[in-house]
Design an enzyme around this catalytic site. Structure first.
Site, short mmCIF file in Angstrom:
data_model
loop_
_atom_site.label_atom_id
_atom_site.label_comp_id
_atom_site.label_asym_id
_atom_site.label_seq_id
_atom_site.Cartn_x
_atom_site.Cartn_y
_atom_site.Cartn_z
N HIS A 45 59.78 45.00 -0.11
CA HIS A 45 58.91 43.83 -0.21
C HIS A 45 59.71 42.65 -0.76
CE1 HIS A 45 58.36 45.83 -4.26
NE2 HIS A 45 58.77 44.63 -4.60
P1 TYD Z 1 54.98 49.83 -5.43
O1 TYD Z 1 54.91 48.34 -5.25
O2 TYD Z 1 54.67 50.68 -4.26
O3 TYD Z 1 56.41 50.25 -6.03
P2 TYD Z 1 57.87 49.98 -5.44
O4 TYD Z 1 58.06 48.50 -5.42
O5 TYD Z 1 58.79 50.65 -6.41
O6 TYD Z 1 57.97 50.61 -4.09
O7 TYD Z 1 54.01 50.21 -6.63
C1 TYD Z 1 53.55 51.52 -6.85
C2 TYD Z 1 52.23 51.46 -7.58
O8 TYD Z 1 52.40 50.96 -8.89
C3 TYD Z 1 51.22 50.58 -6.87
O9 TYD Z 1 49.97 51.22 -6.94
C4 TYD Z 1 51.18 49.33 -7.74
C5 TYD Z 1 51.52 49.87 -9.11
N1 TYD Z 1 52.19 48.91 -10.00
C6 TYD Z 1 51.50 48.43 -11.10
O10 TYD Z 1 50.31 48.76 -11.32
N2 TYD Z 1 52.15 47.57 -11.95
C7 TYD Z 1 53.42 47.18 -11.75
O11 TYD Z 1 53.98 46.41 -12.56
C8 TYD Z 1 54.13 47.68 -10.58
C9 TYD Z 1 55.55 47.26 -10.30
C10 TYD Z 1 53.47 48.54 -9.73
#
Ligand code: TYD
Length: 130
Positions: A45
């Site tokens: 992303h």
């Molecule tokens: P995700 O964006 O998929 O992680 P990555 O960027 O590592 O692939 O996030 C995983 C889950 O964690 C999603 O349900 C959102 C949650 N999350 C939070 O609640 N707070 C945060 O600060 C972050 C980074 C993710």
């Protein structure tokens, strides 16, 4: 400013090492990725406004940074005294975690799903108007 590695000062003595992140970015949030399965990819992303500093307190992982012009940079993170500063507006993928590898992230803002662009084509389109 492009994403770049920055030096994290380390205070080392006979007891071990202490690394300090200070005055690099204003920090509202910290989170870390751990227990990542071999072969798993995280990220995938871009952020519209968030600045992040990626650290590797333990083990190793790799980061691909992409921009909307087709530019690509790969960083292998394995040195706790180096941080990858990622300004807003860059696509990132995090992969290749070693066993025990930890990605520790310092972030300029609280979690906000509206700040994410999770589709690369949407990212390119967003960049064309920013
Ligand atoms: P995700 O964006 O998929 O992680 P990555 O960027 O590592 O692939 O996030 C995983 C889950 O964690 C999603 O349900 C959102 C949650 N999350 C939070 O609640 N707070 C945060 O600060 C972050 C980074 C993710």
């Amino acid at each position: 400013m492009h994403p770049r590695l920055i030096d994290i000062p380390v205070h080392r003595d006979s007891r071990g090492a202490l690394a300090v992140v200070e005055n690099i970015l204003s920090i509202e949030r910290a989170y870390f990725l751990f227990d990542i399965q071999a072969g798993a990819a995280r990220g995938g992303h871009a952020h519209k406004a968030l600045t992040q500093l990626l650290l590797v307190p333990s083990g190793s992982y790799s980061v691909i940074i992409r921009d909307d012009m087709g530019g690509t940079d790969t960083f292998t993170m394995s040195d706790p005294s180096k941080g990858l500063l990622v300004p807003p507006g860059y696509w990132r993928e995090i992969f290749g975690f070693s066993s025990g590898g930890v990605c520790f992230v310092l972030a300029s803002h609280s979690y906000d799903e509206d700040d994410y662009i999770r589709n690369f084509e949407d990212y390119v389109e967003w960049k064309s108007s920013h």
